[in-house]
Design a protein around this motif. Structure first.
Motif, PDB file in Angstrom:
ATOM      1  N   SER A  43       0.833  -1.203   0.000  1.00 23.21           N
ATOM      2  CA  SER A  43       0.000   0.000   0.000  1.00 23.21           C
ATOM      3  C   SER A  43       0.867   1.253   0.000  1.00 23.21           C
ATOM      4  N   ALA A  44       1.904   1.245   0.850  1.00 22.63           N
ATOM      5  CA  ALA A  44       2.772   2.426   0.933  1.00 22.63           C
ATOM      6  C   ALA A  44       3.464   2.704  -0.390  1.00 22.63           C
ATOM      7  N   ARG A  47       3.799   6.120  -5.033  1.00 21.79           N
ATOM      8  CA  ARG A  47       3.938   6.261  -6.485  1.00 21.79           C
ATOM      9  C   ARG A  47       2.787   7.074  -7.066  1.00 21.79           C
ATOM     10  N   ALA A  48       1.612   6.955  -6.440  1.00 13.56           N
ATOM     11  CA  ALA A  48       0.501   7.825  -6.866  1.00 13.56           C
ATOM     12  C   ALA A  48       0.870   9.287  -6.650  1.00 13.56           C
ATOM     13  N   ALA A  93      -6.121   4.440  -5.591  1.00 15.07           N
ATOM     14  CA  ALA A  93      -7.271   3.584  -5.300  1.00 15.07           C
ATOM     15  C   ALA A  93      -6.815   2.168  -4.958  1.00 15.07           C
ATOM     16  N   GLU A  94      -5.827   1.669  -5.701  1.00 12.38           N
ATOM     17  CA  GLU A  94      -5.336   0.313  -5.446  1.00 12.38           C
ATOM     18  C   GLU A  94      -4.615   0.233  -4.107  1.00 12.38           C
ATOM     19  N   GLY A  95      -3.823   1.264  -3.798  1.00 16.29           N
ATOM     20  CA  GLY A  95      -3.080   1.252  -2.546  1.00 16.29           C
ATOM     21  C   GLY A  95      -3.942   1.477  -1.329  1.00 16.29           C
ATOM     22  N   TRP A  96      -5.046   2.208  -1.503  1.00 19.79           N
ATOM     23  CA  TRP A  96      -5.930   2.538  -0.388  1.00 19.79           C
ATOM     24  C   TRP A  96      -6.744   1.329   0.061  1.00 19.79           C
ATOM     25  N   THR A  97      -6.920   0.370  -0.832  1.00 21.17           N
ATOM     26  CA  THR A  97      -7.830  -0.755  -0.583  1.00 21.17           C
ATOM     27  C   THR A  97      -7.502  -1.504   0.699  1.00 21.17           C
ATOM     28  N   ASP A  98      -6.224  -1.731   0.956  1.00 20.14           N
ATOM     29  CA  ASP A  98      -5.832  -2.573   2.085  1.00 20.14           C
ATOM     30  C   ASP A  98      -5.601  -1.811   3.383  1.00 20.14           C
ATOM     31  N   ALA A 155       1.797   5.331   3.849  1.00 20.48           N
ATOM     32  CA  ALA A 155       0.739   5.333   2.835  1.00 20.48           C
ATOM     33  C   ALA A 155      -0.293   6.420   3.139  1.00 20.48           C
ATOM     34  N   MET A 156      -0.656   6.578   4.401  1.00 21.32           N
ATOM     35  CA  MET A 156      -1.625   7.614   4.774  1.00 21.32           C
ATOM     36  C   MET A 156      -1.063   9.011   4.525  1.00 21.32           C
ATOM     37  N   HIS A 157       0.218   9.192   4.797  1.00 18.40           N
ATOM     38  CA  HIS A 157       0.873  10.478   4.529  1.00 18.40           C
ATOM     39  C   HIS A 157       0.763  10.840   3.049  1.00 18.40           C
ATOM     40  N   ALA A 158       1.035   9.866   2.183  1.00 19.09           N
ATOM     41  CA  ALA A 158       0.960  10.123   0.736  1.00 19.09           C
ATOM     42  C   ALA A 158      -0.481  10.348   0.287  1.00 19.09           C
ATOM     43  N   LEU A 159      -1.418   9.603   0.870  1.00 17.97           N
ATOM     44  CA  LEU A 159      -2.828   9.815   0.536  1.00 17.97           C
ATOM     45  C   LEU A 159      -3.281  11.220   0.889  1.00 17.97           C
TER      46      LEU A 159
END
Length: 495
Positions: A50-51, A56-57, A74-79, A93-97
């Motif tokens: 996910s991260a 990369r997004a 969207a793909e990384g957020w799923t998990d 991952a949350m930081h990048a989101l």
């Protein structure tokens, strides 16, 4: 693809893409990104995956590749399950989101996501990752303070300052320290600590210049411009703000460019420099327009990609349907029958009813071809197919098995109609026998059909084998007749 630090989920080549972006080397960043975008570190767990995807997004977003950014996010957020996570990769991952949420204008959600990333990083107890998340939260709060009412801004700056100070005590990575120090200097200026803000900004500028980090150079010059503005040294403030704007343009960061150009316009207005103010405002408008157009263009591309995907799916379905259909008669072919039969037999059994299989074979069809020609023979087969459709219900499965042989599978029949198969078979035989074949075959001997019928709680191959035995008897007993397999009839009679 090795990681720079085993505690950090982002692979080394991804970090190199970010470094190229921050240095304003956009073509090189794009080329390197293409090499790494589809590669996931071997053995990565779901948090690391996910991260990597969401980071990369973020890179794709900065490169202006919005559809790809949305897809990766969207793909990384799923998990992600932030409420229960204690993994450093989840925090990253949350930081990048949050960066992406900020980019599409969802500012409240971005701050909430950053606060959650800090909570997860604290639970993970990985200082480097916590420092990264604190930098994101503190920097974003700085921007919130700038756009907040004057009476509320100091408290927000003060909150940001504490997060950023904590981050500086944790991280050892030079690039992250520059980002933290630059953001920290802005929060110091926001609470009126101008001397300390200038010292921190100049140190950021020194380190950034040595490292070729134009992103940090832009931030440092911006903070120094703010300090000089607040000290009423407007001439130097204008020079420093102009440098910040130029650096933001070079690294293609629309968010920084918008903020810096607005501050430059404010400084020029205080100086009565109307030409400079107009130029800065044009720059801010252009930055805002670019950000909006990029998002709009990206969303349009995403929609177009979705349209193409839907069209491709429809074509694939059509190809599958074509593969299961007989091109001469339009009936299902053998593949189509085998695909559909299992579901029909299963649903029939679920209703407590008995399926019937009707096997139809054209009598003396070779003679029709020999006497009237193959074109006429094909026309006769199409005519028989039409007669089969006419005598069967819409939900009966009618297929051309092979050559001049047809199959009708009667599934959802009335459980009380124990002779429905023979009745339908006789209707088919009579329809073919009584049909006017003159238009199709002229004076050639008209075709008839022999039919074998079988029923019972059986699989398709078992029903077919039983009906084939009945068909053999119909042929042997003179053709143009219907025969029912006795053993299967007994099964039906006993139900």
């Amino acid at each position: 693809m090795e990681q720079r630090d085993p505690l950090v989920a982002v692979p080394q080549l991804d970090l190199e893409v970010k470094a190229l972006l921050n240095a304003g080397r956009l073509p090189e960043a794009n080329t390197l990104f293409d090499q790494v975008v589809s590669r996931i570190p071997p053995g990565a767990d779901r948090w690391t995956r996910s991260a990597v995807l969401v980071n990369r997004a973020k890179l794709a977003w900065r490169l202006g590749r919005i559809p790809l950014a949305l897809e990766l996010a969207a793909e990384g957020w799923t998990d992600l399950d932030g409420e229960n996570a204690d993994n450093p990769a989840a925090a990253q991952a949350m930081h990048a989101l949050a960066y992406l949420l900020e980019g599409i204008g969802n500012r409240r959600a971005a701050v909430d996501m950053l606060r959650l990333s800090v909570q997860v990083a604290r639970r993970a107890e990985v200082p480097e990752v916590l420092g990264h998340c604190l930098q994101g939260l503190g920097g974003t709060l700085n921007f919130r303070a700038i756009s907040s009412p004057p009476d509320r801004a100091p408290a927000i700056f003060a909150e940001a300052r504490e997060y950023l100070r904590e981050g500086l005590e944790l991280t050892t990575d030079e690039q992250m320290r520059r980002a933290l120090l630059g953001a920290y200097s802005r929060s110091l200026a926001g609470v009126g600590e101008l001397i300390e803000a200038e010292q921190a900004a100049r140190e950021t500028l020194r380190q950034a210049t040595e490292a070729g980090d134009r992103w940090s150079q832009a931030v440092a010059n911006w903070v120094l411009a703010v300090v000089r503005r607040d000290q009423d040294d407007l001439v130097e403030a204008r020079t420093l703000a102009s440098r910040a704007v130029a650096a933001a343009e070079a690294i293609n960061d629309a968010s920084l460019l918008l903020r810096f150009s607005l501050d430059l316009a404010d400084i020029c207005a205080k100086m009565n420099d109307h030409v400079g103010e107009a130029a800065a405002l044009r720059c801010s408008v252009a930055a805002s327009k670019t950000a909006t157009e990029t998002l709009q263009e990206g969303l349009a591309q995403a929609l177009e990609q979705r349209r193409v995907a839907v069209q491709a799916q429809r074509l694939a379905v059509a190809a599958q349907e074509a593969a299961a259909r007989d091109p001469l008669t339009g009936l299902a072919n053998r593949l189509g029958l085998e695909r559909a039969a299992a579901g029909l037999l299963e649903s029939t059994a679920a209703r407590g009813r008995v399926p019937w299989l009707v096997l139809v074979d054209v009598d003396w069809f070779k003679g029709v071809n020999d006497d009237a020609g193959h074109a006429a023979g094909d026309a006769a087969l199409r005519e028989i197919a039409q007669l089969l459709r006419r005598e069967c219900r819409a939900d009966d499965l009618v297929a051309r098995w092979a050559g001049d042989e047809f199959v009708v599978l009667l599934g959802d029949t009335d459980s009380n109609a124990r002779d429905v198969g023979p009745v339908v078979a006789e209707r088919i035989r009579a329809a073919v026998d009584c049909h006017d074949w003159t238009m199709v075959l002229g004076t050639t001997r008209r075709p008839t059909v022999s039919i074998g019928v079988a029923a019972g709680p059986a699989k398709l191959d078992q029903l077919f084998a039983a009906a084939d035995m009945a068909l053999y008897r119909a042929k042997r007993h003179g053709r143009n007749r219907v025969e029912v397999e006795p053993s299967v009839a007994e099964i039906v009679g006993g139900t």
